[in-house]
Scaffold this active site. Structure first.
Site, PDB file in Angstrom:
ATOM      1  CB  SER A   7      41.886  56.336  95.974  1.00  0.00           C
ATOM      2  OG  SER A   7      41.128  55.373  95.263  1.00  0.00           O
ATOM      3  CG  HIS A  30      38.906  59.646  96.032  1.00  0.00           C
ATOM      4  ND1 HIS A  30      38.379  60.849  95.602  1.00  0.00           N
ATOM      5  CD2 HIS A  30      39.098  58.899  94.923  1.00  0.00           C
ATOM      6  CE1 HIS A  30      38.269  60.821  94.266  1.00  0.00           C
ATOM      7  NE2 HIS A  30      38.686  59.639  93.838  1.00  0.00           N
ATOM      8  CG  ASP A  32      38.253  56.129  92.732  1.00  0.00           C
ATOM      9  OD1 ASP A  32      38.019  57.257  92.269  1.00  0.00           O
ATOM     10  OD2 ASP A  32      39.304  55.839  93.339  1.00  0.00           O
ATOM     11  CG  MET A  34      35.395  53.090  88.410  1.00  0.00           C
ATOM     12  SD  MET A  34      36.982  52.474  87.854  1.00  0.00           S
ATOM     13  CE  MET A  34      38.093  53.419  88.911  1.00  0.00           C
ATOM     14  CG  HIS A  63      36.048  60.186  91.044  1.00  0.00           C
ATOM     15  ND1 HIS A  63      37.329  59.806  90.726  1.00  0.00           N
ATOM     16  CD2 HIS A  63      35.512  60.695  89.899  1.00  0.00           C
ATOM     17  CE1 HIS A  63      37.572  60.082  89.457  1.00  0.00           C
ATOM     18  NE2 HIS A  63      36.488  60.601  88.925  1.00  0.00           N
ATOM     19  CG  MET A  65      35.286  57.801  87.286  1.00  0.00           C
ATOM     20  SD  MET A  65      36.812  56.998  87.810  1.00  0.00           S
ATOM     21  CE  MET A  65      36.433  56.745  89.551  1.00  0.00           C
ATOM     22  CG  MET A 136      40.073  62.494  86.135  1.00  0.00           C
ATOM     23  SD  MET A 136      40.040  61.724  87.767  1.00  0.00           S
ATOM     24  CE  MET A 136      41.092  60.289  87.517  1.00  0.00           C
ATOM     25  CG  ASP A 174      41.616  60.681  91.408  1.00  0.00           C
ATOM     26  OD1 ASP A 174      42.479  59.865  91.764  1.00  0.00           O
ATOM     27  OD2 ASP A 174      40.415  60.380  91.247  1.00  0.00           O
TER      28      ASP A 174
HETATM   29  C1  DX5 Z   1      41.318  56.326  88.918  1.00  0.00           C
HETATM   30  C2  DX5 Z   1      40.744  56.746  90.247  1.00  0.00           C
HETATM   31  C3  DX5 Z   1      41.743  57.135  91.251  1.00  0.00           C
HETATM   32  C4  DX5 Z   1      42.736  56.066  91.641  1.00  0.00           C
HETATM   33  C5  DX5 Z   1      44.001  56.740  92.050  1.00  0.00           C
HETATM   34  O1  DX5 Z   1      40.298  56.244  87.991  1.00  0.00           O
HETATM   35  O2  DX5 Z   1      39.862  57.839  90.075  1.00  0.00           O
HETATM   36  O3  DX5 Z   1      41.111  57.674  92.405  1.00  0.00           O
HETATM   37  O4  DX5 Z   1      42.293  55.255  92.682  1.00  0.00           O
HETATM   38  O5  DX5 Z   1      44.951  55.769  92.297  1.00  0.00           O
HETATM   39  P1  DX5 Z   1      46.509  56.113  92.314  1.00  0.00           P
HETATM   40  O6  DX5 Z   1      46.723  57.118  93.376  1.00  0.00           O
HETATM   41  O7  DX5 Z   1      47.130  54.794  92.618  1.00  0.00           O
HETATM   42  O8  DX5 Z   1      46.857  56.629  90.943  1.00  0.00           O
HETATM   43 ZN    ZN Z   2      39.074  58.912  91.883  1.00  0.00          ZN
END
Ligand code: DX5
Ligand code: ZN
Length: 214
Positions: A7, A30, A32, A34, A63, A65, A136, A174
């Site tokens: 990520s 990956h 993220d 948001m 991903h 969110m 998750m 994740d």
């Molecule tokens: C959290 C994200 C993850 C995050 C994981 O909302 O979806 O992808 O980056 O990070 P680690 O591996 O540090 O928990």
């Molecule tokens: Zn993620």
């Protein structure tokens, strides 16, 4: 084979190209996304996905969110996403289904994501249409949180449904995935491991990716 999806939430945002090069031996990047509404954080959007696209030949695993992702999935596909996953909690069943259809119409892979408090059954209405299911193992929003081992029965249940139906759907986990927690995920049936801090916090990133893959 176990796939690793580092990520970039844990990368240096001022040096994303450099940091994506460091994970060249991984399977997916990956990303993220948001929106500050679905989760209490704001990160990467469409222009950044577009800018990252030419920097790597790895598939971009995006991903989302965000609230009502159906509004934006086509733009993420056009920006260069290869896999786009939407949270089942982020809209009605009808709209999530519409989002998956739009992603497939763009020739990309589509999937659904479940937050920790969402039961495994929530993926069932979409399972036959999914190329990916993401479970998750932390509350979405931030990297570096502790792994929730109590999500493993959910992973195992979804793996059983995928295998029973002989689907080609991948099963991703994740949040808090590290050397100490990867075995639990793999034993429960996950085949794609997202790891942010465990990869970018390593001295030797390629070695860490190899170790996580097992
Ligand atoms: C959290 C994200 C993850 C995050 C994981 O909302 O979806 O992808 O980056 O990070 P680690 O591996 O540090 O928990
Ligand atoms: Zn993620």
């Amino acid at each position: 084979m176990i796939k690793i999806a580092p990520s970039i939430l844990s990368a240096d945002f001022a040096n994303l190209e450099r940091d994506i090069r460091k994970i060249a031996s991984a399977d997916y990047v990956h990303v993220d996304v948001m929106d500050g509404l679905f989760v209490p954080n704001i990160t990467i959007g469409i222009p950044v996905v577009k800018a990252l696209r030419p920097t790597t030949s790895l598939p971009l695993d995006v991903h989302l969110m965000i609230e009502r992702p159906v509004r934006y999935v086509e733009q993420f596909c056009d920006a260069g996403a290869d896999i786009v996953t939407c949270h089942v909690e982020s809209d009605s069943e009808e709209n999530i289904r519409a989002a998956l259809t739009k992603i497939h119409a763009k020739g990309k892979k589509a999937g659904v994501v479940v937050k920790p408090k969402t039961p495994a059954e929530a993926v069932l209405p979409f399972l036959n249409e999914c190329d990916m299911v993401l479970v998750m193992t932390v509350e979405p929003g931030f990297g570096g949180q502790s792994f929730m081992a109590d999500m493993m029965p959910k992973v195992a249940q979804i793996r059983a449904w995928i295998d029973e139906r002989t689907l080609t759907c991948e099963l991703e986990v994740d949040g808090g995935v590290a050397i100490q927690t990867r075995d639990a995920c793999v034993n429960a049936g996950a085949n794609v491991l997202v790891a942010g801090s465990a990869v970018y916090g390593a001295e030797d990133i390629p070695a860490r990716i190899k170790e996580l893959r097992g």
